[in-house]
Design a protein around this motif. Structure first.
Motif, PDB file in Angstrom:
ATOM      1  N   ARG A  34     -15.276   4.949 -24.573  1.00 45.85           N
ATOM      2  CA  ARG A  34     -14.630   5.484 -24.991  1.00 45.85           C
ATOM      3  C   ARG A  34     -14.143   7.339 -25.474  1.00 45.85           C
ATOM      4  O   ARG A  34     -13.032   8.241 -25.153  1.00 45.85           O
ATOM      5  N   GLN A  92      -9.369   2.490 -19.430  1.00 44.19           N
ATOM      6  CA  GLN A  92      -8.921   1.373 -19.671  1.00 44.19           C
ATOM      7  C   GLN A  92      -9.833   0.448 -18.964  1.00 44.19           C
ATOM      8  O   GLN A  92      -9.824  -0.242 -18.690  1.00 44.19           O
ATOM      9  N   ASN A  93      -9.873   1.517 -17.535  1.00 42.70           N
ATOM     10  CA  ASN A  93     -10.948   0.663 -16.669  1.00 42.70           C
ATOM     11  C   ASN A  93     -11.812   0.493 -17.246  1.00 42.70           C
ATOM     12  O   ASN A  93     -12.401  -0.714 -16.661  1.00 42.70           O
ATOM     13  N   ASP A  94     -12.668   1.270 -17.662  1.00 41.54           N
ATOM     14  CA  ASP A  94     -14.108   1.262 -18.324  1.00 41.54           C
ATOM     15  C   ASP A  94     -14.375   0.119 -18.608  1.00 41.54           C
ATOM     16  O   ASP A  94     -15.014  -0.611 -18.984  1.00 41.54           O
ATOM     17  N   GLN A  95     -12.789  -0.299 -19.645  1.00 31.03           N
ATOM     18  CA  GLN A  95     -12.591  -1.310 -20.699  1.00 31.03           C
ATOM     19  C   GLN A  95     -13.127  -3.154 -19.917  1.00 31.03           C
ATOM     20  O   GLN A  95     -13.094  -3.548 -20.768  1.00 31.03           O
ATOM     21  N   LYS A  96     -12.252  -3.097 -19.223  1.00 29.10           N
ATOM     22  CA  LYS A  96     -12.583  -3.927 -18.298  1.00 29.10           C
ATOM     23  C   LYS A  96     -13.877  -4.226 -17.742  1.00 29.10           C
ATOM     24  O   LYS A  96     -14.234  -5.702 -17.780  1.00 29.10           O
ATOM     25  N   GLU A  97     -14.564  -3.685 -17.226  1.00 27.67           N
ATOM     26  CA  GLU A  97     -16.096  -3.997 -17.013  1.00 27.67           C
ATOM     27  C   GLU A  97     -17.019  -3.713 -18.167  1.00 27.67           C
ATOM     28  O   GLU A  97     -18.047  -4.695 -18.345  1.00 27.67           O
ATOM     29  N   ARG A 110     -17.085  -3.389 -22.168  1.00 26.44           N
ATOM     30  CA  ARG A 110     -16.061  -3.379 -23.313  1.00 26.44           C
ATOM     31  C   ARG A 110     -16.348  -2.576 -24.585  1.00 26.44           C
ATOM     32  O   ARG A 110     -17.863  -3.320 -24.896  1.00 26.44           O
ATOM     33  N   ASN A 136     -20.990  -6.532 -21.464  1.00 31.36           N
ATOM     34  CA  ASN A 136     -20.507  -6.355 -19.543  1.00 31.36           C
ATOM     35  C   ASN A 136     -19.712  -7.812 -19.133  1.00 31.36           C
ATOM     36  O   ASN A 136     -19.841  -8.572 -19.661  1.00 31.36           O
ATOM     37  N   ILE A 137     -19.376  -8.033 -19.090  1.00 26.85           N
ATOM     38  CA  ILE A 137     -17.472  -8.691 -19.283  1.00 26.85           C
ATOM     39  C   ILE A 137     -17.906  -9.595 -17.934  1.00 26.85           C
ATOM     40  O   ILE A 137     -17.896 -10.523 -17.970  1.00 26.85           O
ATOM     41  N   SER A 138     -18.821  -8.680 -16.359  1.00 24.69           N
ATOM     42  CA  SER A 138     -18.924 -10.079 -15.548  1.00 24.69           C
ATOM     43  C   SER A 138     -19.925 -10.435 -15.503  1.00 24.69           C
ATOM     44  O   SER A 138     -20.367 -11.352 -14.899  1.00 24.69           O
ATOM     45  N   ASP A 163     -14.077 -12.879 -27.719  1.00 28.64           N
ATOM     46  CA  ASP A 163     -14.169 -11.955 -28.279  1.00 28.64           C
ATOM     47  C   ASP A 163     -15.008 -11.870 -29.300  1.00 28.64           C
ATOM     48  O   ASP A 163     -15.306 -13.112 -29.545  1.00 28.64           O
TER      49      ASP A 163
END
Length: 285
Positions: free
Chosen positions: A43, A90-95, A97, A115-117, A145
């Motif tokens: 970020r 914000q979009n990067d944080q969805k991929e 974190r 890595n969220i996925s 989390d």
């Protein structure tokens, strides 16, 4: 006249901040290619871009007198630029974190990129505060989390739920209680009995015994994992239960067989809820 000189001075300050931000971005690309270093928290890339453009605009306003229409247009451009960057961030944080925490004394930075996925998480060792280098991948896939607790200023314990539903813990250590030149075993250094008002820890050749009121649990050495030279994680049935860290006042003994340990140890329960670490003192038998 004085106001004009002040505006010029402030303009140069703003310009230097903008130039420094720009050079920082260029430098980060260079060290990433050559030394595999990157921002400790991705970020920062977007934040520094925003800072750079804002201070360029401030410098222009301080150096040059613009018409009101120009001021509004340039301000709208910076606002749009900022909004777009915040959306990208914000979009990067969805991929990926970024989980970042600064130590209580502000001299250590802990970072994990999750890595969220895939559920894979990588621990980054900080370099120069804002840069980090991938050090190791956490052994478990994470489905919750991450809860970070600084047990002492140079020990950060991360608690999380693994994909199999078990509670696990990873500990990042940034210091040493010896001379910094040799490795030592925390279990041997805390050999003996440690006590607080409600908790007791006994370290012996059989393992580590934790006593809480009338309940007690023995953790064999094969179920105890050491992190660095400052912490131990005690597990049972494949799940983390307790963490022991050497307090900052702990002094490693040159002869643990004949000398009593000096300082305190910190005991913390491995839970995802709020938990208050407990300080224990050595008790002579």
């Amino acid at each position: 006249m004085k106001k004009h000189k002040l505006s010029i001075f402030l303009g140069w300050i703003c310009l230097l901040i903008a130039l420094g931000s720009f050079l920082l971005q260029i430098g980060s690309l260079y060290v990433q290619q050559k030394y595999q270093l990157e921002y400790i928290d991705h970020r920062l890339f977007y934040i520094i871009n925003i800072v750079c453009l804002i201070f360029i605009l401030l410098a222009l306003f301080l150096f040059v007198s613009f018409k009101k229409s120009w001021i509004i247009s340039m301000s709208c451009f910076v606002l749009l630029f900022t909004i777009i960057h915040l959306l990208f961030m914000q979009n990067d944080q969805k991929e990926i974190r970024n989980v970042t925490s600064i130590s209580p004394h502000r001299n250590h930075v802990f970072s994990i990129k999750h890595n969220i996925s895939t559920g894979e998480s990588v621990y980054y060792r900080s370099r120069y505060k804002i840069l980090g280098q991938a050090k190791e991948t956490l052994p478990d896939l994470i489905q919750s989390d991450l809860k970070i607790d600084w047990l002492v200023n140079d020990v950060a314990a991360v608690t999380y739920q693994a994909s199999n539903g078990s509670i696990q813990q990873f500990v990042a250590t940034f210091g040493d209680r010896g001379d910094g030149m040799s490795y030592y075993y925390v279990g041997a250094e805390i050999h003996g009995r440690w006590q607080s008002d409600q908790l007791e820890v006994r370290s012996s050749s059989d393992g580590i015994l934790i006593k809480q009121g009338t309940k007690e649990a023995l953790f064999n050495w094969e179920n105890i994992e050491q992190f660095g030279t400052l912490a131990l994680v005690l597990s049972k049935n494949g799940e983390a239960k307790w963490t022991i860290a050497l307090d900052e006042n702990f002094q490693k003994s040159s002869d643990t067989a004949t000398m009593a340990p000096s300082g305190n140890i910190i005991l913390s329960k491995a839970v995802l809820t709020n938990n208050q670490p407990v300080k224990l003192s050595f008790v002579k038998e």
